[in-house]
Enzyme design. Sequence first.
Site, PDB file in Angstrom:
ATOM      1  N   HIS A 190     -20.776  -7.432 -28.148  1.00  0.00           N
ATOM      2  CA  HIS A 190     -20.001  -6.555 -27.344  1.00  0.00           C
ATOM      3  C   HIS A 190     -19.176  -5.801 -28.272  1.00  0.00           C
ATOM      4  O   HIS A 190     -18.775  -4.579 -27.762  1.00  0.00           O
ATOM      5  CB  HIS A 190     -19.341  -7.279 -26.266  1.00  0.00           C
ATOM      6  CG  HIS A 190     -20.365  -7.435 -24.906  1.00  0.00           C
ATOM      7  ND1 HIS A 190     -21.033  -8.514 -25.124  1.00  0.00           N
ATOM      8  CD2 HIS A 190     -21.040  -6.726 -24.282  1.00  0.00           C
ATOM      9  CE1 HIS A 190     -21.974  -8.420 -24.041  1.00  0.00           C
ATOM     10  NE2 HIS A 190     -22.023  -7.370 -23.637  1.00  0.00           N
ATOM     11  N   GLU A 432     -33.691  -9.202 -17.593  1.00  0.00           N
ATOM     12  CA  GLU A 432     -33.344  -9.627 -18.901  1.00  0.00           C
ATOM     13  C   GLU A 432     -33.719 -10.957 -19.193  1.00  0.00           C
ATOM     14  O   GLU A 432     -33.334 -11.683 -20.333  1.00  0.00           O
ATOM     15  CB  GLU A 432     -31.677  -9.301 -19.252  1.00  0.00           C
ATOM     16  CG  GLU A 432     -30.660  -9.824 -18.123  1.00  0.00           C
ATOM     17  CD  GLU A 432     -29.243  -9.554 -18.288  1.00  0.00           C
ATOM     18  OE1 GLU A 432     -28.859  -9.101 -19.116  1.00  0.00           O
ATOM     19  OE2 GLU A 432     -28.802  -9.647 -17.053  1.00  0.00           O
ATOM     20  N   ASP A 456     -30.491  -8.972 -23.883  1.00  0.00           N
ATOM     21  CA  ASP A 456     -30.731 -10.335 -23.511  1.00  0.00           C
ATOM     22  C   ASP A 456     -32.161 -10.727 -23.426  1.00  0.00           C
ATOM     23  O   ASP A 456     -32.845 -11.817 -24.096  1.00  0.00           O
ATOM     24  CB  ASP A 456     -29.989 -10.740 -22.257  1.00  0.00           C
ATOM     25  CG  ASP A 456     -28.521 -11.059 -22.534  1.00  0.00           C
ATOM     26  OD1 ASP A 456     -28.071 -11.712 -23.315  1.00  0.00           O
ATOM     27  OD2 ASP A 456     -27.752 -10.374 -21.422  1.00  0.00           O
ATOM     28  N   CYS A 503     -31.306  -0.511 -20.170  1.00  0.00           N
ATOM     29  CA  CYS A 503     -29.790  -0.422 -20.691  1.00  0.00           C
ATOM     30  C   CYS A 503     -29.725  -1.066 -21.500  1.00  0.00           C
ATOM     31  O   CYS A 503     -28.264  -1.138 -22.008  1.00  0.00           O
ATOM     32  CB  CYS A 503     -29.209  -0.470 -19.226  1.00  0.00           C
ATOM     33  SG  CYS A 503     -29.116  -2.134 -18.573  1.00  0.00           S
TER      34      CYS A 503
END
Length: 580
Positions: A190, A432, A456, A503
């Site tokens: 992140h 995911e 993921d 995404c």
Amino acid sequence: MTQVIKGIAASSGIAIAKAFVLENPELEIDTKTIQNADQEIERLDEALNQSRKELEAIKEHTEKELGADKAEIFAAHLLVLQDPELVDKVKSKIKNESANAESALNDVANMFITMFEQMDNEYMKERAADIRDVSKRVLAHLLGVTFASPASITEEVIIIAEDLTPSDTAQLNRKYVKGFATDIGGRTSHSAIMSRSMEIPAVVGTKTVTEAIKADTLLIIDGLDGDVIVNPSEEEIAQYTKKKEQFEAQKAEWAKLVNEPSLTKDEHHVELAANIGTPDDVKGVLENGAEGVGLYRTEFLYMGRNELPTEDEQFEAYKTVLEKMEGKPVVIRTLDIGGDKELPYLNLPKEMNPFLGFRAIRLCLEEQDIFRTQLRALLRASTFGNLKVMFPMIATLDEFRQAKAILLEEKDKLVSEGVKVSDNIEVGMMVEIPSTAVMADLFAKEVDFFSIGTNDLIQYTMASDRMNEKVSYLYQPYNPAILRLVNMVVKAAHKEGKWAGMCGEMAGDSIAIPLLLGIGLDEFSMSATSILAARSQISTLSKAEIEAVIDTILTMSTAEEVEAFVKETFIKSQNHVLAK
Ligand code: PEP
Ligand code: MG
């Protein structure tokens, strides 16, 4: 002498500045008997004073740059610092027991921390975390250790750290922080994702930057190729200044596409959307010409604070984003906490495998108060724009059904309370977890859309931790296993007349883009800063030409084979720098 440290290119651009080493010092506290208590108390007061000034500056800066909600944590820290119960106890320990200030403070703080942690009360448990932070800050001053905080930086620097937590990253000031490099992390950690949204050049996963780089060393961060150049020569500085200018010129070319539609050479339209973490990111979304928000990671609303955000706070954030996007689609994902995104105030037990643990929709279905509050905020905001709600980490049909049922229950409640709610909210899910890609034909009958979360999906399919550079060789977006899963999802969606987006970071990857066009992906959602480069690349590609070879690509045996084929067939003709 110049040294080049290789890492993973996490955010495009070149930065040249001095190193600021962000350390989290382990403090060694000696217990000593002191002679002069007054002098010791003076030392303590001085350290308290310095800490107060530091915290006030951080609070003010955070308020200005990131908003009052993000600054709240520092207000709580200031309260602890001024708490007479704590300070008086430390002083009487110095006076009565001839304890040195460090050990007196450490003992008293630990006593309060243990006491608060044992209480069966969330609020008190949070106070324990505040006391731990604040006492560490004061102890650092007493011991003369620099306690660096990214928010306290006031000159141009490149941050060097083992890792940056998402809340560290949230405190970075774009004016002064020109770039960063970390020991750990990958392209989809992140901190890397946030560096792209803040347009700060970054190199992650270098393994050694903190060991190799001392404070104030001159550095170059090459976020295009993933290099950290330590002590560059005059010649290297000139060379990278030129590279920086070339990249800026390339960006200026891309900027001309800001109001253009995203069309392939054969006039096929795809939607290019942006991923955001906070309402402030919408500015970058619009400046980069995105056609929508494909992923709003709402967990950032919950982070860097001491308690859950209220329904009204959330409503304001969602409403702001929807209004600013002026009717363009906005996919808001419900809380996806867990993995590398922690919420200390929820006091969740430590898990052996947090990425496989009690997180995201699993937590929301159990802690329904948290979930329902968010859903109500979303529903109330729905009339201010084009809202689509998305659930993260769905593994089974039952989870999707439960989550959707709760959403509909809250909608009915609001409507019966006389609150206006949009009737056109699409409800979709992240794909995911591999089980959902495999079962996409069944999910497609019940969802309005899919958004493939490759960050993921890749880690779960390849069993390769997205944060662990030791196994990053297995984190292979172009592996045919991943491409086949993506293909299954897109085909299943289309069969039911639904749309499929992506995404995960793969959606903005220049090698993946031709593949995804050929597979028929409808929406590509990426860091806002990748949009114009992607639009430029898409305009050079023909969908029909890729479709003609996509089945052959899906039967290739390795990621390397796929990558080489794409480069040879669809990229070679492009001579511009591809964005990372
Ligand atoms: C993903 O997993 O691809 C994704 C977009 O979600 P996050 O990166 O927030 O886990
Ligand atoms: Mg995810």
